[in-house]
Each structure stands twice: as structure tokens, then as C-alpha cells.
Scaffold this active site. Structure first.
Site, PDB file in Angstrom:
ATOM      1  N   LYS A  76     -22.236 -34.927  27.414  1.00 37.97           N
ATOM      2  CA  LYS A  76     -23.779 -35.280  27.989  1.00 37.97           C
ATOM      3  C   LYS A  76     -24.414 -35.678  26.914  1.00 37.97           C
ATOM      4  O   LYS A  76     -25.288 -36.678  26.940  1.00 37.97           O
ATOM      5  CB  LYS A  76     -24.309 -33.863  28.721  1.00 37.97           C
ATOM      6  CG  LYS A  76     -23.820 -33.716  30.015  1.00 37.97           C
ATOM      7  CD  LYS A  76     -24.129 -32.377  30.638  1.00 37.97           C
ATOM      8  CE  LYS A  76     -23.281 -31.781  31.825  1.00 37.97           C
ATOM      9  NZ  LYS A  76     -23.549 -30.560  32.425  1.00 37.97           N
ATOM     10  N   GLN A 111     -26.187 -25.019  31.717  1.00 31.53           N
ATOM     11  CA  GLN A 111     -24.710 -25.399  31.905  1.00 31.53           C
ATOM     12  C   GLN A 111     -24.193 -23.848  32.759  1.00 31.53           C
ATOM     13  O   GLN A 111     -24.307 -22.866  32.512  1.00 31.53           O
ATOM     14  CB  GLN A 111     -24.149 -25.546  30.455  1.00 31.53           C
ATOM     15  CG  GLN A 111     -22.597 -25.884  30.718  1.00 31.53           C
ATOM     16  CD  GLN A 111     -22.015 -27.280  31.614  1.00 31.53           C
ATOM     17  OE1 GLN A 111     -23.088 -28.169  31.580  1.00 31.53           O
ATOM     18  NE2 GLN A 111     -21.186 -27.308  32.343  1.00 31.53           N
ATOM     19  N   ASP A 156     -30.818 -31.351  37.423  1.00 33.36           N
ATOM     20  CA  ASP A 156     -29.422 -31.000  38.080  1.00 33.36           C
ATOM     21  C   ASP A 156     -29.926 -30.859  39.789  1.00 33.36           C
ATOM     22  O   ASP A 156     -28.719 -30.977  40.515  1.00 33.36           O
ATOM     23  CB  ASP A 156     -29.060 -29.504  37.700  1.00 33.36           C
ATOM     24  CG  ASP A 156     -27.878 -29.539  36.753  1.00 33.36           C
ATOM     25  OD1 ASP A 156     -27.167 -30.510  36.679  1.00 33.36           O
ATOM     26  OD2 ASP A 156     -27.826 -28.619  36.063  1.00 33.36           O
TER      27      ASP A 156
HETATM   28  N1  GUN Z   1     -21.156 -26.994  35.522  1.00 28.53           N
HETATM   29  C1  GUN Z   1     -20.109 -28.002  36.343  1.00 28.53           C
HETATM   30  N2  GUN Z   1     -20.732 -28.923  36.981  1.00 28.53           N
HETATM   31  C2  GUN Z   1     -22.146 -28.678  36.777  1.00 28.53           C
HETATM   32  C3  GUN Z   1     -23.289 -29.561  36.844  1.00 28.53           C
HETATM   33  O1  GUN Z   1     -23.553 -30.540  37.644  1.00 28.53           O
HETATM   34  N3  GUN Z   1     -24.398 -29.003  36.082  1.00 28.53           N
HETATM   35  C4  GUN Z   1     -24.521 -27.762  35.496  1.00 28.53           C
HETATM   36  N4  GUN Z   1     -25.641 -27.425  34.814  1.00 28.53           N
HETATM   37  N5  GUN Z   1     -23.426 -27.153  35.296  1.00 28.53           N
HETATM   38  C5  GUN Z   1     -22.290 -27.648  35.490  1.00 28.53           C
END
Ligand code: GUN
Length: 299
Positions: A54, A98, A127
Site C-alpha cells: 500500500k 490493518q 476503508d
Molecule cells: N485486511 C484484509 N483486507 C483489508 C482491507 O481491505 N482493509 C484493512 N484495513 N485491512 C484488511
């Protein structure tokens, strides 16, 4: 029949280039450089890879991608205070915690994930996990769209596939993918217009009776269960569109929730794993971060 491959990697790089151009434009027009801060608690190897990816994608799009690392022993209170500090920092436009949070974290007591996600300021919630953003989506007036389902909408749109009036079966009812996906495709109007919306949606899950028959009625089948190759060829209708959200590590291989070799003989179009839905999630996160920066200069 051999299915067309839906190339998520290509579509994601197209979207990333578009976001990068919009970021340049935004900064040229006097906006601040958008900043995304990912909060990573603990040392889960997969999460570390995701966060690193990311952050790299941010840099390539001209976004300041920061990572705040906390050890697994961090307390619930400390984590909440960290998020509050980011909420109050005008230089941070997007916040992402996360997931999953470490199981034995918060000094062995485990984290209250819901309370943590609820603390992220809705205008920084890239998110789209906060109750405000989930509620706005439910009402058909979304602010941020959750990244993975939004990526799927973009993929269908950019591959000229329509789901309007069709039967979509979503397998898996997670808050991150299944539930918002079902809601987005059932809406009257979507982010890509009325063709990637207006579907008749069935949300199937682990207690669905005769899952095979339900899946077989799908014009578009979206698998988001996290069980390697659970969707077999005999669960797919001839000519269906198959979207595989699963990323499962089996030995040293990544496999989806769909048995690809069987499914690709029956479907008309299918996403591969890897290179299908996965890359789109990050592309849509960049899109949301720019949107967050734009919303915050307006507020
Ligand atoms: N872990 C797996 N997918 C995601 C996501 O889309 N956002 C976040 N914050 N954590 C994740």
C-alpha cells in the site's frame, strides 16, 4: 467454452494512473499532498506485505503513504488514543487500521476491533468500515465505497460487463466484502452507472441450504469465503461471470475460492488468482485517499 480472463492487474494499473493524474491536478490547484497513514499492530507477515504494498502504491501515485507500527503488546486504550491523534492531525487525510489485529494482542486480552474501527473519523475512513460510511452506502448515498467491492464494480465496468437485471450470487457475508458487495450491486445507481447495479442479489453463506443449486442459478457468481477452491465447476452455470475474491495460501501457491481450472471451462469470464481482484483493492484505496483529502479541504 474457455472463459475470458478478467485482467485485474491491467485495470488496477489503469485506475492507479488515473488517480496519480488527479493527485497531480489536485496539488497543482493548491491542494495538500494527500496522506494515508496505515496503522499496523504486531508482526503478521501477510499484513506487513500488504502494508508495504500500500505504501509503495501511494508513493507511485504521489500520495504520502505512512505506516505507524505498534507492537502487539499495545493496549486497546493506546491504540484508541493513537487513532484519535491521527483523527486530529490535519496533515493526515486517510487512516487505515490493518486487519486482522493480532489475536493475542492488547496484553493477551485481544482487541475490541469494532470499537477501534468505530473510532476512525468518518471523513478519514478510507476503508469505509465506520458505521457512518456503512450507513450511507446502505441508503444509496455513499461517501467512501469499500475498496474490494468497489474494485469489482470497476472491473466489471471496464470489461464491459453488465449485471443489471441479472442474478448475482455473492458467497460470503463479511463486512469487508460480501455484505457491501451485495448492497452495491442491488442499488439503483452505482459508482459506474446503472449497468453495474440493478442486479437481483442473493447473499449466500455457510448456512445456505443447497449452496450448489443456489450458485448454479447465478449469472454472476462472486466468491468471498476464504476457503481454497470451494466453488467447483459443477456449481457454476454455463456462461456465468465468475469473480474470485479469495487469496488463500496453499503450500507455496496462492489459490482462490474458486477451482480455476474447472470453472474456466464453464464460465464466460473469470478473474485469475493472483492478478484478478487483489490489485484492485489497493487501486481503490488510492482513489479513496484522494477523495478524503478533497472532502477535508471542503469541511
Ligand atoms: N485486511 C484484509 N483486507 C483489508 C482491507 O481491505 N482493509 C484493512 N484495513 N485491512 C484488511
Amino acid at each position: 467454452m474457455t472463459a475470458d480472463l478478467l485482467d485485474g492487474k491491467r485495470v488496477a494499473s489503469e485506475i492507479r494512473a488515473e488517480v496519480a493524474e488527479k493527485v497531480r491536478q489536485f496539488v497543482r490547484d493548491g491542494g495538500p499532498q494527500p496522506c494515508l497513514t496505515a496503522v499496523l499492530v504486531g508482526e503478521d507477515p501477510a499484513s506487513q506485505v500488504y502494508v508495504r504494498n500500500k505504501s509503495r502504491a501511494c508513493e507511485k501515485a504521489g500520495i504520502d503513504g505512512r505506516t505507524l507500527r505498534l507492537d502487539a503488546e499495545t493496549s486497546q486504550q493506546e491504540l484508541l488514543e493513537t487513532i484519535q491523534t491521527l483523527n486530529d492531525d490535519p496533515g493526515v487525510h486517510g487512516i487505515l487500521v490493518q486487519l486482522p489485529l493480532p489475536v493475542g494482542g492488547n496484553q493477551g486480552k485481544g482487541f475490541d476491533e469494532r470499537a477501534i474501527l468505530d473510532t476512525v473519523a468518518p471523513l478519514k475512513d478510507v476503508d469505509a468500515f465506520s458505521p457512518v460510511n456503512v450507513g450511507l452506502l446502505m441508503q444509496g448515498r455513499p461517501r467512501f465505497l469499500p475498496c474490494t467491492p468497489h474494485g469489482i464494480v470497476q472491473l466489471l465496468h471496464r470489461c464491459n460487463l453488465s449485471v443489471a437485471g441479472k442474478h448475482v450470487v455473492v458467497v460470503g457475508r463479511s463486512d469487508i466484502v460480501g455484505k457491501p458487495m451485495a448492497m452495491m450491486l442491488a442499488q439503483r445507481d452505482g459508482s459506474c452507472g446503472s449497468e453495474i447495479a440493478n442486479a437481483t442479489v442473493t447473499l449466500a453463506h455457510s448456512r445456505t441450504a443447497d449452496l450448489k443449486s443456489v450458485c448454479k442459478t447465478a449469472d454472476c457468481l462472486i466468491a468471498a469465503v476464504g476457503v481454497p477452491e470451494m466453488i467447483r465447476g459443477d456449481m457454476i452455470r454455463e456462461g456465468a461471470i465468475v469473480i474470485d475474491v479469495g487469496i488463500n495460501r496453499v503450500g507455496d501457491k496462492l489459490v482462490g475460492d474458486v477451482a480455476f481450472d474447472e470453472a474456466s471451462k464453464i464460465a464466460s469470464a473469470i478473474t485469475p488468482v493472483p492478478g484478478g481482484v487483489g490489485p484492485l483493492t489497493i487501486a481503490m484505496l488510492l482513489h479513496n485517499t484522494l477523495l478524503a483529502a478533497k472532502l477535508q479541504i471542503q469541511s
